[in-house]
Design an enzyme around this catalytic site. Structure first.
Site, PDB file in Angstrom:
ATOM      1  N   HIS A  66       0.592  -1.136  -0.318  1.00 57.63           N
ATOM      2  CA  HIS A  66       0.130  -0.075   0.443  1.00 57.63           C
ATOM      3  C   HIS A  66       0.321   1.803  -0.081  1.00 57.63           C
ATOM      4  CE1 HIS A  66      -4.040  -1.810   0.877  1.00 57.63           C
ATOM      5  NE2 HIS A  66      -3.338  -2.492   1.579  1.00 57.63           N
ATOM      6  N   CYS A 115      -4.388   5.778  -0.699  1.00 58.86           N
ATOM      7  CA  CYS A 115      -3.566   4.563  -1.445  1.00 58.86           C
ATOM      8  C   CYS A 115      -3.364   4.806  -2.672  1.00 58.86           C
ATOM      9  CB  CYS A 115      -3.903   2.974  -1.170  1.00 58.86           C
ATOM     10  SG  CYS A 115      -3.196   2.246  -1.545  1.00 58.86           S
ATOM     11  N   HIS A 118      -4.170   1.661  -4.563  1.00 56.65           N
ATOM     12  CA  HIS A 118      -5.581   1.036  -4.541  1.00 56.65           C
ATOM     13  C   HIS A 118      -7.185   2.027  -4.773  1.00 56.65           C
ATOM     14  CE1 HIS A 118      -3.605  -2.567  -2.525  1.00 56.65           C
ATOM     15  NE2 HIS A 118      -4.154  -2.566  -3.679  1.00 56.65           N
ATOM     16  N   MET A 123      -9.920   3.529  -1.598  1.00 56.54           N
ATOM     17  CA  MET A 123      -8.553   3.522  -0.341  1.00 56.54           C
ATOM     18  C   MET A 123      -8.599   4.209   0.037  1.00 56.54           C
ATOM     19  SD  MET A 123      -6.053   0.835   0.353  1.00 56.54           S
ATOM     20  CE  MET A 123      -5.044   1.088   2.072  1.00 56.54           C
TER      21      MET A 123
END
Length: 139
Positions: A66, A115, A118, A123
């Site tokens: 991440h 992130c 993502h 995210m």
């Protein structure tokens, strides 16, 4: 029976891939709050309220790499990011499974971060940094 076993093997592997590494539950004394990057592609908790000067530790508790970033690369990310006036943008780079990244938030206001790999899965997280008021005593 064999077709059932053939179907269960990939499911078992998928379940393993979504559980993260075991992190030591202890927190360094210099850390004021912890945000986990989860296997469900989320920051937890969000929103988080802290005081100016607090340090937040971002812990990757998933099996995926991440990032934690306020540095947008494209229009969708620019629409997500929010920084208070005078705050410095940050970008962790890839945080491997089980690793951590720390940021100290000195400027009061709202920080929205994401992130990078993502972002498309939403995210995105929020940290609200409150001013530290001086203590005064009246008599």
């Amino acid at each position: 029976m064999r077709p059932l076993l053939t179907m269960l093997a990939p499911l078992a592997l998928a379940a393993c891939a979504t559980s993260g590494p075991a992190l030591d539950s202890s927190v360094d004394p210099s850390v004021d709050a912890v945000v986990e990057m989860t296997p469900s592609l989320a920051f937890s908790p969000t929103p988080l309220r802290i005081s100016a000067g607090d340090t937040v530790e971002f812990r990757n508790v998933s099996a995926f790499a991440h990032t934690v970033s306020t540095v947008p690369d494209d229009a969708a990310e620019r629409a997500t990011v929010q920084l208070p006036a005078g705050a410095t943008a940050f970008d962790s780079g890839p945080i491997a499974a089980g690793d951590i990244y720390r940021v100290t938030f000195d400027v009061p206001g709202t920080y929205r971060y994401f992130c990078d790999p993502h972002h498309g899965a939403d995210m995105i997280g929020t940290i609200v940094v409150e001013s530290v008021s001086g203590n005064s005593t009246s008599y």
